[in-house]
Design an enzyme around this catalytic site. Structure first.
Site, PDB file in Angstrom:
ATOM      1  N   TYR A  95      18.063 -22.184 -13.281  1.00  0.00           N
ATOM      2  CA  TYR A  95      16.621 -22.428 -13.264  1.00  0.00           C
ATOM      3  C   TYR A  95      16.394 -23.865 -13.708  1.00  0.00           C
ATOM      4  O   TYR A  95      16.723 -24.228 -14.840  1.00  0.00           O
ATOM      5  CB  TYR A  95      15.895 -21.469 -14.210  1.00  0.00           C
ATOM      6  N   ASP A 104      21.234 -30.615 -16.745  1.00  0.00           N
ATOM      7  CA  ASP A 104      19.874 -30.209 -17.085  1.00  0.00           C
ATOM      8  C   ASP A 104      19.861 -29.712 -18.530  1.00  0.00           C
ATOM      9  O   ASP A 104      20.278 -28.594 -18.820  1.00  0.00           O
ATOM     10  CB  ASP A 104      19.417 -29.107 -16.128  1.00  0.00           C
ATOM     11  N   LYS A 112      10.093 -30.486 -22.388  1.00  0.00           N
ATOM     12  CA  LYS A 112       9.554 -29.604 -23.405  1.00  0.00           C
ATOM     13  C   LYS A 112       9.253 -30.318 -24.715  1.00  0.00           C
ATOM     14  O   LYS A 112       8.318 -31.108 -24.813  1.00  0.00           O
ATOM     15  CB  LYS A 112      10.497 -28.412 -23.620  1.00  0.00           C
TER      16      LYS A 112
END
Length: 440
Positions: free
Chosen positions: A156, A255, A282
């Site tokens: 993801y 990632d 984030k």
């Protein structure tokens, strides 16, 4: 009582306890499909609506208080009301909401990130991890002149870069859906020319890379699957993948949007791996929407506006003053190496304690993950996995503990050791109460 009956009872109790949330949901349905605009936070049969957050606590519109063990799916590492961040943000607001120009905090934040991630020799800001990964992939394809992107099962990389659907029959499912719904995941995915490889299987991945050696421009991977179930990447696998990317001339993208919180320099520092490009997001925005991608000088110089033929990369809020100030303040004063080490140590101890209890009870559950990011899994067969997770979820809510319905458990700095100890006790008690259920 059967497991299915217990879940039905818990869901009925949930509906009865939350009439105001249901009322809010009904109003939201009038304007938003499914009553919301973020799939990951939806709760079946309807989500709770939160009125306030403070520290590590959430208060819903029906007056129930919960200790937040979701932490906004890892991004809420600072808790709900960090005074240091609040003061910095208020000061930034006093200087103007949006300035539309460069500010000193832009380079200050970039310098702080570079210090943590030496692989990011130069970097660019974006507005989310999704944007950062989209930009990293397209940068890699532009740089190599190739077309194919290698991703991994269960991966993801943002709302438009999901590869859950290939994991339907494995232990870790990307989404745990209701029993009466189709057991599959539908996602919107940017139509790159994908090659999907098995996670943690170096031999199979090597064969796939060698068969497409001249067309793979980017290999992107999470060093621990996040939304795919908190499955850590094997060190040998990740290091081997780094070498394979070098061998075929592909850009290796790590990632670290979630895993950057697992150490001061992310998993790449722990594992001794240097990617060609790295993405983060984030919590590096200090609580605001944020993303960044960066890497080797020769790749990132393509964005130098002084160079002929430079690649254009715009974004109104890429250098938003509030985000820049909040991010820099967080990195300098809160997201420190000692603080991260302490939080991740608590998370490791929590996971070990829960798993030891599960083993002693012969319970059909396991917690996977690293440090402060973990995932509860039910090991019952087929659709009983969903029921097993739902029952734990609803019963923890009744005890004042909030985890993701799919099982994610994420810690934050506002938590005390006693908060975590209480959570461990609650999880064990809930599972022990299930011992007499008929698992069918």
């Amino acid at each position: 009582m059967s497991l299915r009956s217990a879940v039905d009872e818990a869901r009925t109790s949930y509906v009865a306890r939350n009439p105001k949330s249901l009322e809010c949901f009904r109003r939201a349905e009038e304007s938003l499909p499914g009553g919301g605009t973020r799939s990951s936070i939806f709760i079946h049969p309807f989500p709770l609506f939160i009125s306030k957050g403070e520290g590590t606590s959430l208060l819903d519109v029906d007056g129930h208080e919960y200790l937040d063990f979701v932490s906004d799916f890892t991004s809420g590492i600072y808790g709900k009301t960090n005074k240091v961040l609040r003061d910095a943000i208020v000061t930034a607001l006093d200087n103007g909401i949006q300035l539309g120009a460069h500010t000193p905090f832009e380079s200050r934040l970039a310098s702080l990130i570079r210090h943590r991630f030496p692989s990011m020799e130069l970097l660019r800001f974006a507005n989310s991890g999704t944007e950062a990964n989209l930009l990293a992939i397209t940068t890699a394809l532009k740089f190599t002149g190739r077309t194919k992107v290698m991703v991994f099962e269960g991966g993801y990389h943002g709302s438009l870069l999901s590869h859950f659907e290939v994991k339907k029959d494995q232990l870790v499912e990307a989404e745990l859906v209701e029993e009466d719904r189709k057991n599959e995941v539908n996602v919107l995915t940017v139509p790159f020319d994908y090659l999907v490889a098995p996670y943690n299987d170096l031999a199979a991945t090597k064969s796939l890379i060698q068969a497409n050696a001249t067309s793979i421009g980017a290999i992107i991977i999470e060093p621990m699957l996040g939304a795919g179930g908190c499955i850590p990447g094997d060190a040998t696998f990740l290091r081997g993948l780094r070498q394979l990317a070098t061998d075929v001339g592909a850009v290796f993208i790590l990632d670290e949007v979630q895993t950057a919180r697992l150490g001061f320099g992310g998993r790449q520092k722990t594992l001794g791996i240097t990617p060609d490009l790295c993405t983060i997001g984030k919590f590096f925005g200090g609580g605001f929407a944020f993303g960044a991608f960066g890497g080797k000088l020769e790749i990132m110089q393509m964005f130098d506006s002084r160079r002929p033929g430079a690649v254009s990369h715009g974004g109104t809020f890429n250098n938003s003053p509030c985000t820049m100030v909040a991010g820099a303040t967080a990195l300098e004063q809160i997201l420190t190496e000692p603080a991260l080490e302490a939080l991740n140590s608590i998370g490791d101890d929590m996971r070990d304690s829960i798993n030891a209890a599960f083993k002693s009870l012969s319970a059909p559950y396991i917690v996977t993950g690293l440090g402060s990011i973990n995932q509860l899994h039910c090991t019952l067969p087929g659709k009983l996995k969903t029921a097993g997770l739902d029952l734990v979820f609803f019963r923890l809510l009744e005890r004042g503990y909030w985890i993701a319905q799919r099982g994610l458990i994420s810690l934050n700095f506002a938590m005390s050791q006693s908060d975590v100890d209480g959570f461990v006790t609650a999880v064990i008690k809930v599972v022990r109460e299930m011992q007499d259920l008929v698992m069918d």
